[in-house]
Write a protein that holds these residues in place. Structure first.
Motif, short mmCIF file in Angstrom:
data_model
loop_
_atom_site.label_atom_id
_atom_site.label_comp_id
_atom_site.label_asym_id
_atom_site.label_seq_id
_atom_site.Cartn_x
_atom_site.Cartn_y
_atom_site.Cartn_z
N ILE A 236 0.86 -1.20 0.00
CA ILE A 236 0.00 0.00 0.00
C ILE A 236 0.89 1.24 0.00
CG2 ILE A 236 -1.85 1.22 1.20
CD1 ILE A 236 -1.82 -1.64 2.90
N THR A 237 0.69 2.11 -0.98
CA THR A 237 1.50 3.32 -1.04
C THR A 237 0.65 4.51 -1.43
OG1 THR A 237 3.39 1.98 -1.69
CG2 THR A 237 3.58 4.35 -2.03
N VAL A 238 0.83 5.62 -0.71
CA VAL A 238 0.08 6.84 -1.02
C VAL A 238 1.01 8.05 -0.96
CG1 VAL A 238 -2.06 5.91 -0.05
CG2 VAL A 238 -0.59 7.30 1.38
N VAL A 239 0.73 9.01 -1.82
CA VAL A 239 1.37 10.33 -1.75
C VAL A 239 0.23 11.35 -1.82
CG1 VAL A 239 2.79 12.03 -2.95
CG2 VAL A 239 3.58 9.67 -2.76
N VAL A 240 0.21 12.30 -0.89
CA VAL A 240 -0.84 13.33 -0.92
C VAL A 240 -0.18 14.71 -0.94
CG1 VAL A 240 -2.72 12.04 0.15
CG2 VAL A 240 -1.02 13.11 1.60
N PHE A 241 -0.80 15.63 -1.66
CA PHE A 241 -0.35 17.03 -1.61
C PHE A 241 -1.55 17.93 -1.79
CE2 PHE A 241 -0.45 17.89 -6.21
CZ PHE A 241 -0.27 16.64 -6.77
N GLU A 242 -1.38 19.17 -1.31
CA GLU A 242 -2.53 20.09 -1.35
C GLU A 242 -2.12 21.40 -2.00
OE1 GLU A 242 -3.58 20.96 2.69
OE2 GLU A 242 -1.61 21.80 3.14
N MET A 243 -3.09 22.06 -2.56
CA MET A 243 -2.90 23.40 -3.09
C MET A 243 -3.49 24.37 -2.09
SD MET A 243 -1.31 22.72 -5.91
CE MET A 243 -1.29 24.31 -6.77
N VAL A 244 -2.82 25.50 -1.89
CA VAL A 244 -3.30 26.52 -0.94
C VAL A 244 -3.31 27.87 -1.64
CG1 VAL A 244 -2.44 25.26 1.08
CG2 VAL A 244 -0.97 26.93 -0.06
N GLN A 245 -4.06 28.79 -1.03
CA GLN A 245 -4.05 30.17 -1.53
C GLN A 245 -2.76 30.82 -1.03
OE1 GLN A 245 -6.78 31.37 -3.24
NE2 GLN A 245 -5.90 33.39 -3.61
N GLY A 246 -1.93 31.33 -1.91
CA GLY A 246 -0.68 31.91 -1.44
C GLY A 246 0.03 32.64 -2.56
N SER A 247 1.30 32.90 -2.35
CA SER A 247 2.08 33.56 -3.40
C SER A 247 3.27 32.66 -3.73
CB SER A 247 2.56 34.93 -2.92
OG SER A 247 3.44 34.75 -1.82
N LEU A 248 3.88 32.92 -4.86
CA LEU A 248 4.97 32.07 -5.32
C LEU A 248 6.13 32.07 -4.33
CD1 LEU A 248 5.01 32.85 -9.13
CD2 LEU A 248 4.27 30.76 -8.00
N GLU A 249 6.27 33.16 -3.56
CA GLU A 249 7.37 33.23 -2.59
C GLU A 249 7.21 32.19 -1.49
OE1 GLU A 249 5.82 35.80 -3.81
OE2 GLU A 249 7.40 36.97 -4.78
N ASP A 250 5.96 31.74 -1.27
CA ASP A 250 5.70 30.81 -0.17
C ASP A 250 5.86 29.35 -0.56
OD1 ASP A 250 4.89 33.10 1.10
OD2 ASP A 250 2.77 32.81 0.58
N THR A 251 6.20 29.06 -1.78
CA THR A 251 6.11 27.67 -2.21
C THR A 251 7.34 27.24 -3.00
OG1 THR A 251 4.62 26.05 -3.22
CG2 THR A 251 4.95 28.11 -4.41
N VAL A 252 7.38 25.94 -3.28
CA VAL A 252 8.45 25.39 -4.11
C VAL A 252 8.01 25.50 -5.55
CG1 VAL A 252 9.89 23.37 -4.51
CG2 VAL A 252 8.79 23.69 -2.29
N THR A 253 8.78 26.19 -6.35
CA THR A 253 8.37 26.34 -7.75
C THR A 253 9.20 25.45 -8.66
OG1 THR A 253 9.79 28.26 -7.91
CG2 THR A 253 7.44 28.67 -7.54
N LEU A 254 8.62 25.20 -9.78
CA LEU A 254 9.25 24.40 -10.82
C LEU A 254 10.43 25.18 -11.38
CD1 LEU A 254 8.77 21.96 -12.74
CD2 LEU A 254 7.17 23.41 -13.96
N PRO A 255 11.62 24.59 -11.45
CA PRO A 255 12.74 25.29 -12.08
C PRO A 255 12.38 25.67 -13.51
CG PRO A 255 13.47 23.23 -11.05
CD PRO A 255 11.98 23.23 -11.01
N ALA A 256 12.86 26.85 -13.93
CA ALA A 256 12.53 27.30 -15.27
C ALA A 256 13.08 26.33 -16.31
CB ALA A 256 13.10 28.69 -15.49
N ALA A 257 12.36 26.20 -17.39
CA ALA A 257 12.79 25.31 -18.46
C ALA A 257 14.04 25.85 -19.13
CB ALA A 257 11.67 25.16 -19.49
N GLU A 258 14.98 24.94 -19.42
CA GLU A 258 16.18 25.36 -20.14
C GLU A 258 15.91 25.27 -21.63
OE1 GLU A 258 19.27 22.78 -18.80
OE2 GLU A 258 18.81 23.25 -16.70
N PRO A 259 16.19 26.35 -22.36
CA PRO A 259 15.86 26.34 -23.77
C PRO A 259 16.66 25.31 -24.57
CG PRO A 259 17.03 28.37 -23.14
CD PRO A 259 16.73 27.63 -21.89
N ALA A 260 17.97 25.16 -24.23
CA ALA A 260 18.77 24.19 -24.97
C ALA A 260 18.81 22.89 -24.18
CB ALA A 260 20.18 24.72 -25.19
#
Ligand code: MN
Length: 337
Positions: A236-260
């Protein structure tokens, strides 16, 4: 600094369950990247497959999929995991034929979206406004039968072939990955899980446990405990995550895509000689009606579901193909003799 749905907390839990000796599941909880893998194969091969696949996501992080949007990155990560598992299975006879499911979620708080990628019968769910919705479609025999209207979802729950999956990572050189993106809203809760959870608990129970828990780590633990108290017939395996009302400074963001983008581990494929390749099992060549007829006959011939099931990737489909080929040869022989 505008308020928007951003990634909040997350938690994961895994347990061997009460019937299996080993835990062949693995999970990744590395915000903003989350995944579940449920391995299959003899001896310890299932563990090798799911851990290898999870390690690709953990070690490589988002670099393997650095080009493109979140959905392309997810697909790229899963394809890389497939290459690694397939390569290992090709090199090591002890792990030949191993494979794993993989369900991945990548939260893009900047875009307010979540990208999903999926192979096999592990699942992704979302809780929004008190309702649980399954986001993924199972790549399983019973999933196909339900979608084609051959059997009901209730029949699927007790179908003897319910652990037969139609797609897996690591069993072929390339894998067909389902991907999709969903808009996120504040207070959304997402669940990734292996079939050891959903075979034991109904939607109502899952929703209740997710909604009733004081925190996400408690929710993850309670889900695992509940599946165990129902019998815990599989890992049995579970992963849970939630979305909250906030700003980008408060969270882990996706690293920007590298063009090359770097070419992704070209050398992996070069190390495979023709001799090392295991023959590909192309499940797509089997017509849907053959699958359905065979499954229906099997279901009728086998009314009692086997309590302890091992995950299999259609070994009987190969047998069916051989039988069909033999029948064709007989007919041709009859015509031209
Ligand atoms: Mn399982």
């Amino acid at each position: 600094m505008s308020e928007r749905p951003v990634l909040g907390g997350s938690a994961g839990a895994t347990d061997t369950g009460r019937r299996r000796r080993r835990n062949e599941d693995a999970y990744v909880c590395e915000p903003p990247l989350f995944a579940i893998a449920d391995g299959m194969g003899g001896a310890q091969a299932g563990e090798v497959a799911s851990r290898l696949a999870a390690a690709v996501l953990e070690e490589g992080g988002l670099d393997h999929g650095a080009a493109g949007d979140a959905e392309e990155r997810v697909a790229s990560l899963i394809r890389e995991a497939n290459r690694r598992v397939f390569q290992r299975a090709s090199e090591d006879a002890a792990t030949s034929g191993m494979g794993t499911t993989m369900t991945v979620a990548l939260v893009d708080s900047r875009a307010g979206e979540i990208a999903f990628g999926h192979v096999g019968d592990s699942r992704a769910y979302r809780v929004r406004d008190g309702e649980l919705e399954q986001l993924t479609q199972d790549h399983s025999l019973v999933g196909e039968l339900v979608r084609s209207g051959k059997i009901s979802p209730e029949e699927a729950e007790s179908h003897p072939q319910r652990s037969v999956i139609t797609r897996a990572l690591g069993t072929e050189a390339d894998v067909d990955v389902d991907t999709f993106t969903r808009d996120a809203e504040p207070d959304d809760v997402y669940l990734l899980c292996s079939d050891g959870l959903t075979d034991m608990l109904g939607d109502g129970e899952i929703l209740e446990l997710l909604d009733g828990a004081p925190a996400l780590d408690a929710a993850a633990r309670r889900l695992v405990e509940a599946a165990n108290s129902r019998g815990g017939e599989d890992n049995i395996t579970v992963v849970v995550f939630e979305m909250v009302q906030g700003s980008l400074e408060d969270t882990v963001t996706l690293p920007a895509a590298e063009p090359a983008a770097q070419p992704v581990l070209d050398d992996d494929e070069d190390t495979l000689s023709g001799l090392e390749r295991v023959p590909a099992v192309d499940t797509a060549v089997v017509p849907a009606e053959e699958i359905e007829r065979y499954a229906t006959e099997q279901a009728a011939a086998e009314p009692e579901p086997e309590p302890k099931r091992k995950r299999r990737l259609l070994p009987w489909l190969l047998l069916l193909l051989v039988l069909v080929a033999a029948a064709a040869v007989l007919v041709l022989w009859g015509l031209y003799r």
